[in-house]
Design an enzyme around this catalytic site. Sequence first.
Site, short mmCIF file in Angstrom:
data_model
loop_
_atom_site.label_atom_id
_atom_site.label_comp_id
_atom_site.label_asym_id
_atom_site.label_seq_id
_atom_site.Cartn_x
_atom_site.Cartn_y
_atom_site.Cartn_z
N LYS A 1 51.31 69.77 32.25
CA LYS A 1 52.41 69.85 31.29
C LYS A 1 52.61 68.51 30.60
O LYS A 1 52.68 67.46 31.25
CB LYS A 1 53.69 70.27 32.01
CG LYS A 1 53.58 71.65 32.67
CD LYS A 1 54.85 72.03 33.40
CE LYS A 1 55.18 71.06 34.51
NZ LYS A 1 56.33 71.51 35.32
N THR B 1 67.15 68.97 28.72
CA THR B 1 65.88 69.50 29.24
C THR B 1 65.88 69.55 30.76
O THR B 1 64.83 69.64 31.39
CB THR B 1 64.72 68.61 28.77
OG1 THR B 1 64.96 67.25 29.16
CG2 THR B 1 64.53 68.69 27.27
N GLY C 1 65.73 70.91 34.26
CA GLY C 1 65.24 72.17 34.82
C GLY C 1 64.06 72.78 34.10
O GLY C 1 63.68 73.92 34.39
N THR C 2 63.45 72.06 33.16
CA THR C 2 62.34 72.65 32.42
C THR C 2 61.15 72.98 33.33
O THR C 2 60.51 74.02 33.17
CB THR C 2 61.86 71.71 31.29
OG1 THR C 2 61.67 70.40 31.82
CG2 THR C 2 62.87 71.66 30.16
N GLY C 3 60.86 72.10 34.29
CA GLY C 3 59.73 72.36 35.18
C GLY C 3 59.97 73.57 36.05
O GLY C 3 59.09 74.43 36.19
N CYS C 4 61.16 73.66 36.64
CA CYS C 4 61.51 74.82 37.45
C CYS C 4 61.46 76.10 36.61
O CYS C 4 60.93 77.14 37.04
CB CYS C 4 62.92 74.67 38.03
SG CYS C 4 63.20 73.17 38.99
#
Length: 265
Positions: free
Chosen positions: A175, A206, A208-211
């Site tokens: 990512k 942004t 929590g974007t990975g979760c």
Amino acid sequence: MTTPTALTIAGSDSGGGAGIQADLKTFSALGVFGTSAITAVTAQNTCDVTDVFAIPNAMVAAQIAAVLGDIRVDAIKIGMLGDASLIETVAKALRGFAGPVVLDPVMVAKSGARLLPDAARSALITHLLPRADLLTPNLPEAASLLGLPEAATDQEMQEQGNRLRDMGAKAILMKGGHGKGDICTDWLLATEVVQLDAPRIATRNTHGTGCTMSSAIAAGLAKGMPLVQAVESAHHWLHRAIVAADRLEVGHGHGPVHHFHEVWT
């Protein structure tokens, strides 16, 4: 017809933007029934993580066993795991599960707080990477797993992704959210190489974007999508959630993405 169902194994975010809360919101927004096994409780908001309480390993294993023993789970997403012993516990609990597993190697919160000790890195590599159908590291996480500097170019991202595949994961989604430039590029390295581009959005919301990305992919897999389709669908959906994030006005720091941007009016 059966209801697509996913299980998230992750930590709780009291601020509601990441972790279990983000995963369950994502599953629901994408038409998937969500179940959960909580690995830790964090005292957290949009600005900081002020405390972390680890759920005992036996209780985490019991949650996973309870869900898998009764409910048909079509895909699993794994997020925050506190230490090496918990990583081993989760790996053991999933031995009888045959469906797809998305592993998000959560190491550092958006605020900068470390969520995975360095000593647990080898346990993650040994016990969970070989079980992952997809690993979804951001640039700092990939660098940490490999013991290398962060990738700065597309070529370096692909090289690091391929090295992570060699360590056992079946596919890697590198990512590019921590990169620079007007275009944010992700690279899916699987049986084929897929480049995913999106305009970089000028927002601080942004959290929590990975979760959210990993759970959106798990939702697609739970609905029977092939991996490439699940990743592409999640990528485009998350981009729209980031575009809509400023409509929420939550907190004073890094606010959450808008998980229900297609539902709320």
